[in-house]
Design a protein around this motif. Structure first.
Motif, mmCIF file in Angstrom:
data_model
loop_
_atom_site.group_PDB
_atom_site.id
_atom_site.type_symbol
_atom_site.label_atom_id
_atom_site.label_comp_id
_atom_site.label_asym_id
_atom_site.label_seq_id
_atom_site.Cartn_x
_atom_site.Cartn_y
_atom_site.Cartn_z
ATOM 1 N N ASP A 104 -4.435 -16.075 -12.727
ATOM 2 C CA ASP A 104 -3.582 -14.801 -11.903
ATOM 3 C C ASP A 104 -3.991 -13.610 -12.351
ATOM 4 N N ARG A 105 -4.106 -13.021 -10.844
ATOM 5 C CA ARG A 105 -4.800 -11.191 -11.306
ATOM 6 C C ARG A 105 -4.000 -10.456 -10.459
ATOM 7 N N LEU A 106 -3.600 -8.771 -10.627
ATOM 8 C CA LEU A 106 -4.061 -8.175 -8.871
ATOM 9 C C LEU A 106 -5.229 -7.004 -8.958
ATOM 10 N N GLU A 107 -5.130 -7.203 -8.505
ATOM 11 C CA GLU A 107 -6.585 -5.980 -7.844
ATOM 12 C C GLU A 107 -5.566 -4.704 -7.024
ATOM 13 N N VAL A 108 -5.755 -3.295 -7.703
ATOM 14 C CA VAL A 108 -5.578 -2.492 -7.145
ATOM 15 C C VAL A 108 -6.422 -1.800 -6.834
ATOM 16 N N THR A 109 -6.817 -1.060 -5.968
ATOM 17 C CA THR A 109 -7.732 -0.463 -4.358
ATOM 18 C C THR A 109 -7.508 0.647 -4.818
ATOM 19 N N ILE A 110 -8.417 1.867 -5.055
ATOM 20 C CA ILE A 110 -7.998 3.278 -5.504
ATOM 21 C C ILE A 110 -8.722 3.993 -3.688
ATOM 22 N N THR A 111 -8.134 4.436 -2.737
ATOM 23 C CA THR A 111 -9.504 4.827 -1.728
ATOM 24 C C THR A 111 -8.267 6.429 -1.061
ATOM 25 N N PRO A 112 -9.833 7.411 -1.177
ATOM 26 C CA PRO A 112 -9.532 8.498 -0.842
ATOM 27 C C PRO A 112 -7.961 8.817 0.028
ATOM 28 N N ALA A 113 -7.037 9.228 0.396
ATOM 29 C CA ALA A 113 -6.285 9.416 1.790
ATOM 30 C C ALA A 113 -6.171 10.981 2.021
ATOM 31 N N GLY A 114 -6.943 11.489 2.953
ATOM 32 C CA GLY A 114 -6.611 13.362 2.984
ATOM 33 C C GLY A 114 -6.274 13.245 1.769
ATOM 34 N N LEU A 165 -15.721 6.895 -8.035
ATOM 35 C CA LEU A 165 -15.501 8.272 -9.423
ATOM 36 C C LEU A 165 -14.680 8.963 -8.944
ATOM 37 N N GLY A 166 -13.933 9.154 -9.473
ATOM 38 C CA GLY A 166 -13.021 10.110 -10.163
ATOM 39 C C GLY A 166 -11.382 9.852 -8.848
ATOM 40 N N ALA A 167 -11.585 8.641 -8.405
ATOM 41 C CA ALA A 167 -10.373 8.143 -7.708
ATOM 42 C C ALA A 167 -8.403 8.418 -8.030
ATOM 43 N N GLY A 168 -8.518 7.943 -9.410
ATOM 44 C CA GLY A 168 -8.289 7.839 -10.207
ATOM 45 C C GLY A 168 -7.411 6.774 -10.589
ATOM 46 N N LYS A 169 -8.971 6.106 -11.420
ATOM 47 C CA LYS A 169 -7.912 4.764 -12.099
ATOM 48 C C LYS A 169 -7.897 4.882 -13.385
ATOM 49 N N THR A 170 -8.371 5.681 -14.274
ATOM 50 C CA THR A 170 -7.359 5.966 -15.350
ATOM 51 C C THR A 170 -6.396 6.483 -15.361
ATOM 52 N N THR A 171 -5.914 7.638 -14.351
ATOM 53 C CA THR A 171 -4.205 8.050 -14.436
ATOM 54 C C THR A 171 -3.798 6.942 -14.017
ATOM 55 N N LEU A 172 -4.030 6.173 -13.428
ATOM 56 C CA LEU A 172 -3.026 5.014 -13.174
ATOM 57 C C LEU A 172 -3.029 4.380 -14.652
ATOM 58 N N VAL A 173 -4.550 3.929 -15.428
ATOM 59 C CA VAL A 173 -3.907 2.914 -16.819
ATOM 60 C C VAL A 173 -2.887 3.818 -17.627
ATOM 61 N N THR A 198 0.901 -1.341 -0.087
ATOM 62 C CA THR A 198 -0.199 0.097 -0.294
ATOM 63 C C THR A 198 0.757 1.295 -0.060
ATOM 64 N N VAL A 199 0.212 1.989 -0.685
ATOM 65 C CA VAL A 199 1.051 3.331 -0.746
ATOM 66 C C VAL A 199 0.452 4.622 -0.544
ATOM 67 N N THR A 200 0.334 5.704 -0.579
ATOM 68 C CA THR A 200 0.017 7.021 -0.583
ATOM 69 C C THR A 200 0.470 7.417 -1.709
ATOM 70 N N VAL A 201 -0.733 8.360 -2.583
ATOM 71 C CA VAL A 201 0.088 9.100 -3.729
ATOM 72 C C VAL A 201 -0.638 10.251 -3.284
#
Length: 171
Positions: free
Chosen positions: A129-139, A45-53, A13-16
């Protein structure tokens, strides 16, 4: 389609803090990805999924621009460097795994990296096999949790994920 796997691999887990840092994280993550990999993105919505892609696409050196495929459902970005293509899908408007199956994403799985936004609970059956990437607001930023599932990811040490996520704060 195959059934979902149990957790068997590493997690980090990393804070971006910024959109630029999210793209940089995606580019670093692309260094772990190869043809046949499935990445499922989860976040509001707006979490940054497309930005990560966008970062994954830059790291894979694919033809762009990488934009949200919400209205077209899936978009193929061919490799410009001889690496795997990027298949970028959006399951937001899909209601069941059967509808994901109807997209025929499994037809390109072997030759592409497949990333499915809003894929949690819908796209796990595309690959064992897969990677799951969960993006949540943090500050002011986002917490990004990357979890590997299945045999492919169980061979990677946690340190590989930490190397991908390390140093993001300073980007």
């Amino acid at each position: 389609m195959t059934g979902p796997s149990q957790v068997a691999g590493p997690a980090a887990t990393v804070t971006v803090p910024t959109a630029a840092a999210m793209r940089a994280l995606g580019s670093r993550l692309a260094g772990l990805l190869r043809a046949g990999d499935l990445v499922i993105l989860v976040g509001d919505l707006g979490a940054g999924k497309t930005t990560l892609v966008q970062g994954i696409g830059a790291g894979l050196e694919v033809r762009g621009p990488v934009t949200s495929p919400t209205f077209v459902i899936a978009r193929v970005h061919p490799s410009l460097s001889g690496g795997p293509d990027l298949v970028h899908a959006d399951a937001y408007r899909l209601a069941s795994p059967a509808e994901v199956d109807d997209l025929d994403l499994d037809e390109t799985m072997d030759s592409s990296v497949t990333v499915v936004e809003w894929g949690g609970g819908l796209a796990e059956g595309l690959a064992a096999d897969r990677l799951e990437v969960t993006i949540t607001p943090a500050g002011q930023g986002r917490d990004v949790q990357i979890t590997g599932y299945g045999e492919r990811w169980s061979r990677l040490a946690d340190s590989a994920f930490l190397a991908v996520s390390g140093g993001v704060e300073g980007l």
